[in-house]
Design a protein around this motif. Structure first.
Motif, short mmCIF file in Angstrom:
data_model
loop_
_atom_site.label_atom_id
_atom_site.label_comp_id
_atom_site.label_asym_id
_atom_site.label_seq_id
_atom_site.Cartn_x
_atom_site.Cartn_y
_atom_site.Cartn_z
N LYS A 108 43.65 47.06 42.81
CA LYS A 108 43.06 45.72 42.73
C LYS A 108 44.10 44.70 42.28
O LYS A 108 44.05 43.53 42.65
CB LYS A 108 41.86 45.73 41.78
CG LYS A 108 40.68 46.52 42.34
CD LYS A 108 39.48 46.45 41.42
CE LYS A 108 38.38 47.43 41.80
NZ LYS A 108 37.74 47.18 43.07
N ALA A 123 38.30 35.17 42.29
CA ALA A 123 37.95 34.86 40.91
C ALA A 123 39.22 34.73 40.07
O ALA A 123 40.17 35.48 40.27
CB ALA A 123 37.07 35.98 40.36
N VAL A 146 34.04 39.97 34.12
CA VAL A 146 34.12 41.21 34.90
C VAL A 146 35.39 41.98 34.52
O VAL A 146 36.48 41.42 34.57
CB VAL A 146 34.09 40.91 36.42
CG1 VAL A 146 33.96 42.20 37.22
CG2 VAL A 146 32.95 39.96 36.76
N LYS A 148 37.73 45.35 35.30
CA LYS A 148 37.94 46.30 36.40
C LYS A 148 39.13 47.22 36.15
O LYS A 148 40.18 46.78 35.69
CB LYS A 148 38.22 45.54 37.70
CG LYS A 148 37.07 44.65 38.16
CD LYS A 148 37.35 44.02 39.52
CE LYS A 148 36.14 43.22 39.98
NZ LYS A 148 36.32 42.66 41.33
N VAL A 158 34.02 49.02 38.03
CA VAL A 158 33.76 47.59 37.80
C VAL A 158 32.64 47.42 36.79
O VAL A 158 31.56 48.00 36.94
CB VAL A 158 33.37 46.90 39.13
CG1 VAL A 158 32.97 45.46 38.89
CG2 VAL A 158 34.53 46.96 40.13
N ILE A 160 30.32 44.55 34.85
CA ILE A 160 29.91 43.17 34.66
C ILE A 160 29.41 43.09 33.21
O ILE A 160 28.41 43.72 32.87
CB ILE A 160 28.76 42.78 35.62
CG1 ILE A 160 29.05 43.25 37.05
CG2 ILE A 160 28.42 41.29 35.51
CD1 ILE A 160 29.78 42.33 37.95
N GLU A 188 38.31 39.46 35.07
CA GLU A 188 38.16 38.27 35.89
C GLU A 188 36.86 37.51 35.66
O GLU A 188 35.90 38.03 35.11
CB GLU A 188 38.37 38.59 37.37
CG GLU A 188 37.37 39.55 37.96
CD GLU A 188 37.63 39.84 39.43
OE1 GLU A 188 38.78 40.11 39.81
OE2 GLU A 188 36.66 39.80 40.21
N GLU A 189 36.90 36.29 36.12
CA GLU A 189 35.77 35.37 36.04
C GLU A 189 34.61 35.92 36.87
O GLU A 189 34.82 36.51 37.93
CB GLU A 189 36.28 34.04 36.60
CG GLU A 189 35.27 33.07 37.12
CD GLU A 189 35.92 32.07 38.10
OE1 GLU A 189 35.38 30.98 38.18
OE2 GLU A 189 36.91 32.38 38.76
N PHE A 190 33.40 35.74 36.41
CA PHE A 190 32.21 36.15 37.16
C PHE A 190 31.86 35.04 38.15
O PHE A 190 31.69 33.88 37.78
CB PHE A 190 31.05 36.36 36.18
CG PHE A 190 29.77 36.76 36.85
CD1 PHE A 190 29.54 38.06 37.25
CD2 PHE A 190 28.77 35.81 37.09
CE1 PHE A 190 28.36 38.43 37.87
CE2 PHE A 190 27.58 36.17 37.71
CZ PHE A 190 27.38 37.48 38.10
N LEU A 191 31.79 35.43 39.41
CA LEU A 191 31.46 34.44 40.45
C LEU A 191 29.98 34.50 40.77
O LEU A 191 29.43 35.59 40.97
CB LEU A 191 32.24 34.73 41.74
CG LEU A 191 33.75 34.54 41.70
CD1 LEU A 191 34.37 35.06 42.99
CD2 LEU A 191 34.10 33.07 41.51
N GLU A 195 26.78 37.75 48.15
CA GLU A 195 27.83 38.58 48.71
C GLU A 195 27.65 38.78 50.20
O GLU A 195 26.54 38.80 50.72
CB GLU A 195 27.82 39.95 48.03
CG GLU A 195 28.51 39.94 46.69
CD GLU A 195 28.52 41.31 46.06
OE1 GLU A 195 29.25 42.18 46.56
OE2 GLU A 195 27.79 41.51 45.08
N LYS A 217 23.28 47.45 47.33
CA LYS A 217 23.94 48.53 46.57
C LYS A 217 23.05 49.13 45.49
O LYS A 217 23.26 50.26 45.08
CB LYS A 217 25.21 47.98 45.90
CG LYS A 217 26.34 47.73 46.88
CD LYS A 217 27.70 47.77 46.18
CE LYS A 217 28.85 47.57 47.14
NZ LYS A 217 29.11 46.15 47.45
N MET A 276 32.42 36.80 48.08
CA MET A 276 31.33 36.07 47.43
C MET A 276 31.32 34.70 48.08
O MET A 276 32.36 34.03 48.15
CB MET A 276 31.59 35.96 45.92
CG MET A 276 30.42 35.40 45.15
SD MET A 276 29.02 36.55 45.10
CE MET A 276 29.45 37.60 43.72
N ILE A 285 36.37 39.15 46.76
CA ILE A 285 36.07 40.02 45.60
C ILE A 285 36.92 41.27 45.68
O ILE A 285 37.52 41.69 44.71
CB ILE A 285 34.58 40.41 45.55
CG1 ILE A 285 33.73 39.19 45.25
CG2 ILE A 285 34.34 41.47 44.51
CD1 ILE A 285 32.29 39.49 45.06
N GLU A 286 36.95 41.87 46.86
CA GLU A 286 37.75 43.09 47.01
C GLU A 286 37.99 43.36 48.48
O GLU A 286 37.27 42.87 49.34
CB GLU A 286 37.00 44.29 46.42
CG GLU A 286 35.67 44.52 47.12
CD GLU A 286 35.12 45.93 47.03
OE1 GLU A 286 35.76 46.78 46.40
OE2 GLU A 286 34.05 46.16 47.61
#
Ligand code: AMP
Ligand code: GLY
Length: 426
Positions: A108, A123, A146, A148, A158, A160, A188-191, A195, A217, A276, A285-286
């Motif tokens: 990541k 993010a 977040v 990770k 991950v 949250i 990282e910042e939460f967005l 999704e 999910k 996102m 995001i990934e």
């Protein structure tokens, strides 16, 4: 093209691989398919070969002996471990990104560094080498936040975090080695947004869209409960529009490919961007360096073109010369799981009524965790069967699938009846 001449191998054993197998099987150029190791569903279309796909040497020996022409790789682990580099060294055709390109999923932090250098929207983040420095950073930030793990963690790395205590615990777990030796951590910042999954296929020179999807999910209806590998999906995403697609390509995908090319690396294979969407703006995001599961099962039935032709074109850097055509339909997938999943569940349970499933046109059933034993089919995994239906509307897809699952009436199974609720008005 010459008909019936190619022998193709598929690495993996899930629903994604059964869907790939099914799509390849439709190709006129296919002579034989081998699955390493496949599942009960693939036995009808291919030869299942019991070789551990992490054992590259053994695979290679088999591939050479059987004169297999081309290999497709389903899951990320062998890609991140360098299976493509390994086979290419022996001049064996293999479709997928090499070890360096696979770092897009394998690390990541690798991806975040590309985002930083090429100004790809993502993010805001920090990378930390110790528990103390990571904890210190928490003091300057708001929650949720977040946390990770850097490397592959089978979707579990991950966190949250709603408050400082949760964040400190997750930092402790990651540095404690829960996902393997950790030298770095990403915070990282939460967005806040919705999704969406965006797929492309590339030969290293040309990039073509390979549809969009949204997946569910969480294990419970209403997107509640624990995270799973995916309980269902639908395609296309309700969020996609021309303007957004241009932004995804120009702000995210193309700069990423440029970033790889600047370090001397081409991207060949499927690429899955987890995004996102915030007010019609995409944030990365990934990345996943493969098709999604169950997104692959959801998307492939819409493919009008020959999958093998696309893959061959990618392996010969010829993608610009072919067209990829799609059926203009909605597609929805519901995953039938073993009771208890994603926690403990029973294995080797007989799926007794499987012959009762009557699939009509535009209906598909892809196996995931199943195994055939003396002509009977048993469940071996948490996600067992994927029911897919194509139609002009999502509601019709879902109704037909639920009817199929009801006719199977498998007592050890459960599924979410609300897949696609955001695109289905009750
Ligand atoms: P990942 O493995 O990076 O895809 O993360 C797993 C899930 O966590 C994602 O599918 C998102 O639902 C969520 N997630 C990850 N990063 C963020 C973020 N920065 N803001 C909000 N949600 C996130
Ligand atoms: N459905 C999510 C994934 O394949 O990673």
């Amino acid at each position: 093209f010459i008909y019936n001449y190619m022998k193709v191998g598929i690495i993996g054993s899930g629903g994604r691989e059964h869907a790939l197998c099914h799509a390849l099987h439709r190709s006129k150029e296919i002579k034989e398919i081998y699955c390493f190791p496949g599942n009960a569903g693939t036995t009808k279309l291919a030869k299942n070969i019991k070789i551990d796909f992490n054992d590259f040497e053994k695979l290679k020996e088999f591939v050479i002996n059987e004169k297999i022409d081309l290999i497709l790789v389903g899951p990320e682990k062998p890609l991140v471990d360098g299976i493509v580099d390994f086979f290419e060294k022996s001049k064996i055709k293999i479709f997928g990104p090499n070890k360096i390109a696979s770092q897009l999923e394998g690390s990541k932090i690798f991806t975040k560094k590309i985002c930083e250098k090429y100004k790809i929207p993502t993010a805001k983040f920090g990378i930390f080498q110790s528990i103390e420095k990571a904890n210190l950073f928490l003091n300057q930030n708001t929650f949720p936040i977040v946390v990770k793990a850097d490397g592959l963690a089978a979707g579990k790395g991950v966190y949250i975090c709603e408050n400082k205590i949760e964040a400190e615990n997750s930092i402790k777990e990651i540095f404690g080695g829960k996902f393997g030796l950790a030298k770095n951590i990403l915070i990282e910042e939460f967005l806040e947004g919705e999704e969406m999954s965006y797929f492309i296929v590339s030969d290293g020179k040309t990039i073509k869209n390979f549809q969009t999807a949204q997946d569910h999910k969480r294990v419970l209806e209403g997107d509640k409960g624990k995270n799973t590998g995916g309980m269902g999906a639908y395609s296309p995403s309700r969020l996609i529009n021309e303007d957004l697609e241009k932004k995804i390509m120009n702000k995210i995908i193309l700069p990423t490919i440029k970033g790889l090319s600047d370090i001397g690396c081409k991207y060949k294979g499927f690429l899955y961007a987890g995004l996102m969407i915030v007010k019609n703006e995409p944030y990365l995001i990934e990345y996943n360096v493969r098709m999604g599961d169950p997104e692959c099962q959801t998307i492939l039935p819409k493919l009008k073109s020959d999958l093998l032709e696309i893959v061959i074109a990618c392996c010969s850097e010829n993608l610009s010369n072919i067209e990829i055509n799609w059926f203009d339909k909605k597609s929805l997938c519901i995953v039938l799981c073993s009771r208890g999943y994603p926690d403990e569940y029973k294995k080797n349970v007989l799926i007794n009524n499987i012959d009762r499933i009557e699939l009509k046109e535009n209906e598909y059933c892809y196996h995931a965790g199943t195994q055939k034993n003396e002509n009977k089919i048993f469940s071996t995994g948490g996600r067992v069967l994927n029911f897919v239906c194509l139609s002009n509307n999502f509601k019709d897809c879902r109704e037909k699938i639920i009817n199929s699952i009801k006719s199977l009436d498998w007592k050890n199974g459960f599924f979410r009846k609300d897949i696609g609720y955001k695109v289905i008005n009750e």
